[in-house]
Motif scaffolding. Structure first.
Motif, PDB file in Angstrom:
ATOM      1  N   GLU A   1      49.886  44.489  52.751  1.00 43.68           N
ATOM      2  CA  GLU A   1      50.350  43.510  53.719  1.00 43.68           C
ATOM      3  C   GLU A   1      51.008  42.429  52.995  1.00 43.68           C
ATOM      4  N   THR A   2      50.717  42.135  51.622  1.00 42.11           N
ATOM      5  CA  THR A   2      51.327  41.109  50.900  1.00 42.11           C
ATOM      6  C   THR A   2      51.938  41.353  49.382  1.00 42.11           C
ATOM      7  N   GLY A   3      51.703  42.468  49.162  1.00 39.73           N
ATOM      8  CA  GLY A   3      52.283  43.080  47.654  1.00 39.73           C
ATOM      9  C   GLY A   3      51.568  42.538  46.522  1.00 39.73           C
ATOM     10  N   LEU A   4      50.223  41.629  47.007  1.00 39.53           N
ATOM     11  CA  LEU A   4      49.477  40.979  45.792  1.00 39.53           C
ATOM     12  C   LEU A   4      48.446  41.843  45.174  1.00 39.53           C
ATOM     13  N   ASP A   5      48.311  41.792  43.873  1.00 37.42           N
ATOM     14  CA  ASP A   5      47.096  42.363  43.209  1.00 37.42           C
ATOM     15  C   ASP A   5      45.947  41.335  43.093  1.00 37.42           C
ATOM     16  N   ILE A   6      44.556  41.642  43.561  1.00 40.98           N
ATOM     17  CA  ILE A   6      43.636  40.875  43.478  1.00 40.98           C
ATOM     18  C   ILE A   6      42.771  41.300  42.682  1.00 40.98           C
ATOM     19  N   LYS A   7      41.675  40.351  41.998  1.00 41.95           N
ATOM     20  CA  LYS A   7      40.551  40.484  41.281  1.00 41.95           C
ATOM     21  C   LYS A   7      39.358  39.875  41.567  1.00 41.95           C
ATOM     22  N   ASN A   8      38.296  39.858  40.815  1.00 39.97           N
ATOM     23  CA  ASN A   8      37.044  39.384  41.174  1.00 39.97           C
ATOM     24  C   ASN A   8      36.668  39.582  42.717  1.00 39.97           C
ATOM     25  N   ILE A   9      36.698  40.661  43.075  1.00 36.04           N
ATOM     26  CA  ILE A   9      36.430  40.961  44.698  1.00 36.04           C
ATOM     27  C   ILE A   9      35.083  40.870  45.136  1.00 36.04           C
ATOM     28  N   GLU A  10      34.484  40.058  45.903  1.00 31.87           N
ATOM     29  CA  GLU A  10      33.177  39.920  46.019  1.00 31.87           C
ATOM     30  C   GLU A  10      32.945  39.828  47.492  1.00 31.87           C
ATOM     31  N   LEU A  11      31.584  40.385  48.022  1.00 35.56           N
ATOM     32  CA  LEU A  11      31.122  40.351  49.350  1.00 35.56           C
ATOM     33  C   LEU A  11      30.733  38.780  49.879  1.00 35.56           C
ATOM     34  N   LEU A  12      30.986  38.480  50.651  1.00 36.74           N
ATOM     35  CA  LEU A  12      30.836  37.055  51.079  1.00 36.74           C
ATOM     36  C   LEU A  12      29.746  37.113  52.180  1.00 36.74           C
ATOM     37  N   THR A  13      29.997  37.594  53.448  1.00 35.90           N
ATOM     38  CA  THR A  13      29.253  37.449  54.669  1.00 35.90           C
ATOM     39  C   THR A  13      29.897  38.511  55.893  1.00 35.90           C
ATOM     40  N   ALA A  14      29.461  38.508  57.055  1.00 34.38           N
ATOM     41  CA  ALA A  14      29.907  39.461  58.052  1.00 34.38           C
ATOM     42  C   ALA A  14      29.697  38.623  59.407  1.00 34.38           C
TER      43      ALA A  14
ATOM     44  N   TYR B   1      33.628  40.054  55.325  1.00 32.25           N
ATOM     45  CA  TYR B   1      34.337  38.945  54.771  1.00 32.25           C
ATOM     46  C   TYR B   1      34.352  38.794  53.182  1.00 32.25           C
ATOM     47  N   MET B   2      35.347  39.312  52.459  1.00 35.88           N
ATOM     48  CA  MET B   2      35.235  39.379  51.083  1.00 35.88           C
ATOM     49  C   MET B   2      35.939  37.960  50.517  1.00 35.88           C
ATOM     50  N   ARG B   3      35.801  37.764  49.233  1.00 37.72           N
ATOM     51  CA  ARG B   3      36.614  36.725  48.312  1.00 37.72           C
ATOM     52  C   ARG B   3      37.168  37.299  47.398  1.00 37.72           C
ATOM     53  N   ALA B   4      38.429  36.908  46.923  1.00 34.46           N
ATOM     54  CA  ALA B   4      39.111  37.511  45.665  1.00 34.46           C
ATOM     55  C   ALA B   4      39.983  36.446  45.151  1.00 34.46           C
ATOM     56  N   HIS B   5      40.579  36.685  43.983  1.00 35.78           N
ATOM     57  CA  HIS B   5      41.671  35.914  43.360  1.00 35.78           C
ATOM     58  C   HIS B   5      42.693  36.807  42.861  1.00 35.78           C
ATOM     59  N   LEU B   6      43.887  36.120  42.712  1.00 37.51           N
ATOM     60  CA  LEU B   6      45.133  36.697  42.282  1.00 37.51           C
ATOM     61  C   LEU B   6      44.899  37.323  41.006  1.00 37.51           C
ATOM     62  N   SER B   7      45.097  38.597  40.631  1.00 36.80           N
ATOM     63  CA  SER B   7      45.095  39.010  39.226  1.00 36.80           C
ATOM     64  C   SER B   7      45.968  38.176  38.489  1.00 36.80           C
ATOM     65  N   ASP B   8      47.374  38.024  39.089  1.00 37.09           N
ATOM     66  CA  ASP B   8      48.446  37.053  38.299  1.00 37.09           C
ATOM     67  C   ASP B   8      48.810  35.843  39.092  1.00 37.09           C
ATOM     68  N   PRO B   9      48.099  34.642  38.642  1.00 36.17           N
ATOM     69  CA  PRO B   9      48.425  33.471  39.721  1.00 36.17           C
ATOM     70  C   PRO B   9      49.843  33.261  39.764  1.00 36.17           C
ATOM     71  N   SER B  10      50.925  33.616  39.131  1.00 33.49           N
ATOM     72  CA  SER B  10      52.173  33.194  39.575  1.00 33.49           C
ATOM     73  C   SER B  10      52.807  34.304  40.503  1.00 33.49           C
ATOM     74  N   GLN B  11      52.095  35.330  40.761  1.00 37.39           N
ATOM     75  CA  GLN B  11      52.562  36.154  41.870  1.00 37.39           C
ATOM     76  C   GLN B  11      52.636  35.738  43.410  1.00 37.39           C
ATOM     77  N   LEU B  12      53.894  35.818  44.014  1.00 39.73           N
ATOM     78  CA  LEU B  12      53.900  35.232  45.284  1.00 39.73           C
ATOM     79  C   LEU B  12      53.669  36.389  46.384  1.00 39.73           C
ATOM     80  N   PRO B  13      53.223  35.838  47.626  1.00 37.22           N
ATOM     81  CA  PRO B  13      53.019  36.840  48.630  1.00 37.22           C
ATOM     82  C   PRO B  13      54.325  37.015  49.300  1.00 37.22           C
ATOM     83  N   HIS B  14      54.338  38.391  49.785  1.00 36.69           N
ATOM     84  CA  HIS B  14      55.568  38.719  50.329  1.00 36.69           C
ATOM     85  C   HIS B  14      54.974  39.400  51.684  1.00 36.69           C
TER      86      HIS B  14
END
Ligand code: 8DG
Ligand code: MG
Ligand code: MG
Length: 143
Positions: A59-72, A87-100
């Motif tokens: 959906e965005t082209g972004l690569d993510i890391k630190n993928i964790e389960l939060l709640t449902a 619901y999961m939480r994650a961070h950008l693998s590369d913080p300079s990457q922009l969503p498309h």
């Protein structure tokens, strides 16, 4: 055939101290014109983490890391729609990457919103959760 629950994965993609990625959904889908997180349906055989990474990439082209389960959440929205959202939480693998906006038929575009400056309206169960004070950011402890 009797209706079955639908299983969706929604990803709180977090940036900096307080930014979350949202996109406004378009007319064709459930929750039309509301803001929602990247995500989609769990495919057969997938883990939550695999589904989160796949949907964010599609959906965005972004690569993510630190993928964790939060709640449902578990909501019967009508006679035909029963939604289980993980619901999961994650961070950008590369913080300079922009969503498309890679699915422009489904989403108006992606942007970052501060927790204290959320877009409106937010998709049903997610909006209720955030309105209730849900905070997807990791808690910082000093111990
Ligand atoms: P797919 O065909 O790519 O597998 O699915 P999708 O088209 O990307 O599915 P979706 O509508 O984005 O999401 C799946 C279900 O999850 C849908 O019934 C709506 C529900 N849903 C929520 N909250 C959220 C949310 O914050 N983000 C997304 N993407 N879906 C959500 O209840
Ligand atoms: Mg999708
Ligand atoms: Mg989606």
């Amino acid at each position: 055939m009797s209706p079955t629950p639908e299983i969706g994965i929604a990803v709180f993609l977090l940036k900096d101290d307080n930014k979350i990625l949202f996109g406004r959904r378009l007319a064709s889908s459930i929750g039309a014109y509301t803001f929602a997180l990247p995500g989609g349906h769990l495919e057969f055989g997938e883990s939550f983490e695999e589904c989160a990474a796949r949907e964010v990439k599609e959906e965005t082209g972004l690569d993510i890391k630190n993928i964790e389960l939060l709640t449902a959440t578990n909501n019967v929205l009508s006679d035909a729609v029963h939604l289980v959202i993980v619901y999961m939480r994650a961070h950008l693998s590369d913080p300079s990457q922009l969503p498309h906006n890679l699915e422009p038929d489904k989403c108006e575009g992606w942007d970052w919103y501060g927790l204290e400056n959320l877009p409106e309206p937010i998709f049903g169960p997610l909006g209720a959760m955030l309105q209730g004070g849900f905070n997807p950011f990791p808690t910082i402890t000093n111990s």
